[in-house]
Design a protein around this motif. Structure first.
Motif, PDB file in Angstrom:
ATOM      1  N   ILE A 233      -8.214   3.892  -4.794  1.00 38.44           N
ATOM      2  CA  ILE A 233      -8.600   2.993  -3.716  1.00 38.44           C
ATOM      3  C   ILE A 233      -9.185   1.690  -4.236  1.00 38.44           C
ATOM      4  O   ILE A 233      -9.007   0.624  -3.641  1.00 38.44           O
ATOM      5  N   VAL A 234      -9.879   1.733  -5.366  1.00 34.21           N
ATOM      6  CA  VAL A 234     -10.429   0.498  -5.932  1.00 34.21           C
ATOM      7  C   VAL A 234      -9.292  -0.427  -6.348  1.00 34.21           C
ATOM      8  O   VAL A 234      -9.333  -1.644  -6.119  1.00 34.21           O
ATOM      9  N   GLN A 235      -8.244   0.144  -6.953  1.00 40.87           N
ATOM     10  CA  GLN A 235      -7.106  -0.667  -7.368  1.00 40.87           C
ATOM     11  C   GLN A 235      -6.353  -1.217  -6.159  1.00 40.87           C
ATOM     12  O   GLN A 235      -5.899  -2.370  -6.172  1.00 40.87           O
ATOM     13  N   GLN A 236      -6.239  -0.410  -5.106  1.00 40.18           N
ATOM     14  CA  GLN A 236      -5.620  -0.899  -3.882  1.00 40.18           C
ATOM     15  C   GLN A 236      -6.442  -2.024  -3.263  1.00 40.18           C
ATOM     16  O   GLN A 236      -5.902  -2.997  -2.723  1.00 40.18           O
ATOM     17  N   HIS A 237      -7.764  -1.885  -3.353  1.00 38.07           N
ATOM     18  CA  HIS A 237      -8.639  -2.940  -2.832  1.00 38.07           C
ATOM     19  C   HIS A 237      -8.429  -4.228  -3.601  1.00 38.07           C
ATOM     20  O   HIS A 237      -8.395  -5.327  -3.017  1.00 38.07           O
ATOM     21  N   ASP A 238      -8.262  -4.137  -4.920  1.00 37.39           N
ATOM     22  CA  ASP A 238      -8.023  -5.339  -5.715  1.00 37.39           C
ATOM     23  C   ASP A 238      -6.698  -5.993  -5.327  1.00 37.39           C
ATOM     24  O   ASP A 238      -6.572  -7.218  -5.334  1.00 37.39           O
ATOM     25  N   MET A 239      -5.708  -5.178  -4.987  1.00 39.71           N
ATOM     26  CA  MET A 239      -4.436  -5.731  -4.521  1.00 39.71           C
ATOM     27  C   MET A 239      -4.644  -6.480  -3.205  1.00 39.71           C
ATOM     28  O   MET A 239      -4.125  -7.599  -3.020  1.00 39.71           O
ATOM     29  N   MET A 240      -5.413  -5.889  -2.283  1.00 38.47           N
ATOM     30  CA  MET A 240      -5.684  -6.558  -1.009  1.00 38.47           C
ATOM     31  C   MET A 240      -6.439  -7.858  -1.234  1.00 38.47           C
ATOM     32  O   MET A 240      -6.146  -8.884  -0.606  1.00 38.47           O
ATOM     33  N   THR A 241      -7.426  -7.811  -2.135  1.00 35.77           N
ATOM     34  CA  THR A 241      -8.211  -9.007  -2.416  1.00 35.77           C
ATOM     35  C   THR A 241      -7.327 -10.101  -3.019  1.00 35.77           C
ATOM     36  O   THR A 241      -7.470 -11.285  -2.693  1.00 35.77           O
TER      37      THR A 241
ATOM     38  N   ILE B 105       0.841  -1.205   0.000  1.00 35.13           N
ATOM     39  CA  ILE B 105       0.000   0.000   0.000  1.00 35.13           C
ATOM     40  C   ILE B 105       0.873   1.251   0.000  1.00 35.13           C
ATOM     41  O   ILE B 105       0.608   2.214  -0.725  1.00 35.13           O
ATOM     42  N   GLU B 106       1.933   1.220   0.796  1.00 33.79           N
ATOM     43  CA  GLU B 106       2.833   2.374   0.838  1.00 33.79           C
ATOM     44  C   GLU B 106       3.515   2.594  -0.509  1.00 33.79           C
ATOM     45  O   GLU B 106       3.645   3.728  -0.982  1.00 33.79           O
ATOM     46  N   GLY B 107       3.933   1.489  -1.168  1.00 33.34           N
ATOM     47  CA  GLY B 107       4.585   1.618  -2.463  1.00 33.34           C
ATOM     48  C   GLY B 107       3.643   2.093  -3.561  1.00 33.34           C
ATOM     49  O   GLY B 107       4.065   2.769  -4.508  1.00 33.34           O
ATOM     50  N   MET B 108       2.361   1.767  -3.419  1.00 37.91           N
ATOM     51  CA  MET B 108       1.370   2.131  -4.442  1.00 37.91           C
ATOM     52  C   MET B 108       0.736   3.486  -4.185  1.00 37.91           C
ATOM     53  O   MET B 108      -0.028   3.982  -5.023  1.00 37.91           O
ATOM     54  N   GLN B 109       1.027   4.068  -3.024  1.00 40.08           N
ATOM     55  CA  GLN B 109       0.390   5.319  -2.628  1.00 40.08           C
ATOM     56  C   GLN B 109       0.619   6.402  -3.685  1.00 40.08           C
ATOM     57  O   GLN B 109       1.743   6.655  -4.104  1.00 40.08           O
ATOM     58  N   GLY B 110      -0.468   7.056  -4.109  1.00 37.64           N
ATOM     59  CA  GLY B 110      -0.374   8.130  -5.085  1.00 37.64           C
ATOM     60  C   GLY B 110      -0.350   7.662  -6.521  1.00 37.64           C
ATOM     61  O   GLY B 110      -0.499   8.476  -7.448  1.00 37.64           O
ATOM     62  N   ARG B 111      -0.189   6.367  -6.747  1.00 36.75           N
ATOM     63  CA  ARG B 111      -0.133   5.825  -8.102  1.00 36.75           C
ATOM     64  C   ARG B 111      -1.384   5.019  -8.465  1.00 36.75           C
ATOM     65  O   ARG B 111      -1.658   4.806  -9.634  1.00 36.75           O
ATOM     66  N   TYR B 112      -2.098   4.559  -7.432  1.00 35.25           N
ATOM     67  CA  TYR B 112      -3.267   3.711  -7.642  1.00 35.25           C
ATOM     68  C   TYR B 112      -4.417   4.236  -6.794  1.00 35.25           C
ATOM     69  O   TYR B 112      -4.205   4.673  -5.658  1.00 35.25           O
TER      70      TYR B 112
END
Length: 577
Positions: A490-498, A481-488
């Motif tokens: 919240i929906v894309q971050q959610h897909d990463m978590m999923t 999440i920290e590495g993706m911050q500002g680039r993705y």
């Protein structure tokens, strides 16, 4: 004739007051006749009232009542059936009148049928006591009990009992739903409104709890339960001035009923009025009614300890231990008391018969199963966790979210979903809550408020329920999440978590060693970018995550082998070397 005599003569003309011949006139005449037991006249007047207002069911019922008094039961029943079938089907009391007539005619089966219709459909219960007497008569005459599905006028009381059971079991959201429905049907049901305020409080919803209790006090200013609940709410929301005014009032009140004494004592203890609290606890112990309750001795011990009466406190905790030898609570506080005597600790202020929240956490870290069982079994422990979810510090909230995930019942799921849409909660904590919900198998759409905006998170993969969430798993997720911050978004971050939950669910319990966490985090970002057709280069990933391309390739291949991402995305490029 003089002018004065002429004027006097003119003034002697009769003053006629016209009689208004309407339904009200004949109703009043009928009542007067009834008072004189002139039933024939009363019947005649009621018939006239019906002629003037044929659509008024009350007039018909009055006429049926007179016919019944005169022993003309068949005629009375004809009128009553006419009311139900043609004028106003909602006049459910007519079913009781019919039952009464049938009983007088010794037609007990017909009486039973009408009485059941009355009990199952009448909301007000005006004739409930009389109906219960008739049930006994029918039981005797028919030699069997009458089958009744429900008593409509008592539905709210039955529902309230159910809500109280749910509160005691710690299922606060379910209780709230029932209590809100009761109040919608019966706004003056103050006990239900009081318990609703308490349920909101247990869920950490302060504003709603105070507002609900104030509604009770508007209707009944002296309601002791509401006053005590409000005092606790004021304390926990730091409304010191309001609390002081309320305590002045409570300290001048001397409750008599044991239930009220107990409520007053625990309330005063919780808000720090230990001397008054101990006085009331002693009253209860002297009466003997509750002296066998270990919790009462615990409360008395806490009050005594805060008054520096340590010997008295020790006596009460030892008595509680004798009454409840399997409970860890008395033993814990006896050990704590020794530290208090030596000046190493302050006297405990925990007026609940369970371990303090911090101690529960320490036990959880040693043995998660202990707290899991306590959360499932003990409503007070559940309420303390829900409380901490709303009002603890950030570190506490993370632990609470993870602990609640171990229970994973409907109450927990509802609480975590409510947490997700709370604008005042930290976005990072919401990511943890989303992760926990997905890890315990919640697959439906989630609504989350991020940065003040409501986001919808669709579930894209089905995951099996995982056991206790591992700290290393969380660390990898945080790094991604920290590495993706500002680039993705919240929906894309959610897909990463999923994706991460999906991978762990598929390989569990044979999860590989996660020694190079940054490599795993980079691999998760890689596949997230691919799923959303975003461009990402190895150079960029190596630079931001500080790991080799070989590590990223290896972990990305392991994720793909388990989840089949390449096949789903129809990627034709060769796999990583």
């Amino acid at each position: 004739m003089s002018q004065r005599k002429q004027a006097a003569t003119n003034d002697r003309r009769p003053k006629v007051v016209p009689i208004r011949m309407d339904a009200t006139f004949f109703f009043e005449r009928a009542v007067q006749s009834l008072d004189r037991y002139h039933y024939d006249k009363a019947l005649k007047y009621f018939r006239k009232a019906v002629e003037f207002e044929p659509e008024n069911p009350v007039n018909h019922c009055n006429m049926a009542g007179i016919l019944s008094e005169m022993g003309r039961y068949e005629e009375s029943n004809d009128v009553l059936r006419g009311v139900i079938e043609q004028i106003d089907p909602k006049m459910t009391e007519c079913h009781y009148y019919l039952a009464n007539n049938y009983a007088n005619m010794e037609q007990y089966l017909d009486a039973e049928e009408s009485l059941v219709l009355y009990l199952e459909n009448d909301l007000d219960g005006l004739y409930l006591d009389e109906a219960e007497d008739m049930l006994e008569l029918l039981h005797f005459e028919l030699q069997r009990p009458t089958k009744i599905t429900t008593i409509k006028s008592r539905e709210n009381y039955y529902a309230h009992d159910k809500a109280r059971e749910l509160l005691e079991a710690g299922h606060f959201a379910e209780a709230v739903k029932i209590l809100e429905e009761i109040i919608e049907r019966q706004p003056d049901f103050l006990a239900a409104r009081n318990n609703l305020g308490l349920a909101y409080y247990y869920m950490g919803l302060f504003e709603k709890s105070i507002s609900t209790i104030n509604e009770v006090l508007e209707a009944e200013p002296g309601n002791l339960h509401a006053l005590c609940n409000l005092a606790i709410f004021y304390q926990h929301s730091n409304q010191e001035e309001q609390l002081r005014i309320l305590l002045d009032r409570l300290n001048k009140t001397l409750p008599i009923h044991p239930e009220h004494v107990f409520k007053m004592a625990t309330t005063l203890g919780i808000v720090g009025e230990h001397r008054e609290a101990y006085r009331h606890f002693r009253r209860l112990l002297r009466t003997g009614e509750l002296s066998g309750e270990p919790s009462l001795h615990h409360f008395a011990a806490v009050a005594a300890a805060n008054l520096s009466q340590y010997d008295v406190a020790e006596k009460h905790w030892k008595h509680a231990e004798k009454l409840d030898p399997n409970s860890p609570v008395p033993q814990f506080y006896l050990r704590k008391l020794e530290q208090v005597r030596r000046g190493e600790e302050r006297a405990p202020t925990h007026y609940h018969y369970h371990l303090p929240f911090e101690e529960q956490f320490r036990q959880w870290e040693k043995d998660p199963g202990v707290v899991t069982e306590a959360l499932k079994r003990d409503p007070l422990i559940r309420s303390s966790f829900f409380w901490a979810l709303r009002h603890g510090d950030r570190n506490t909230k993370v632990k609470v979210i993870q602990a609640l995930g171990l229970v994973a019942d409907d109450e927990v799921i509802d609480s975590l979903k409510s947490f997700l849409i709370d604008e005042g909660e930290d976005d990072e904590l919401k990511r943890v809550a989303v992760l926990v919900l997905r890890s315990i198998g919640v697959q439906d759409t989630l609504h989350v408020t991020f940065n003040g905006k409501l986001i919808t998170l669709e579930s894209r993969r089905r995951s099996e329920k995982l056991p206790l969430w591992d700290n290393v798993w969380q660390m990898i997720l945080d790094q991604a999440i920290e590495g993706m911050q500002g680039r993705y978004d919240i929906v894309q971050q959610h897909d990463m978590m999923t994706l991460w939950v999906d991978y762990l669910s598929r390989v569990y319990p044979n999860v590989p060693k996660l020694t190079k966490s940054m490599g795993w985090a980079a691999a998760l970002e890689y596949w997230t970018a691919k799923m959303h057709r975003k461009t990402v280069t190895y150079t960029d990933l190596v630079s931001r995550y500080g790991v080799s391309q070989a590590s990223i390739s290896r972990y990305a291949n392991l994720i793909d082998e388990a989840c089949g991402i390449r096949e789903k995305l129809d990627l034709t490029t060769p796999s990583f070397p």
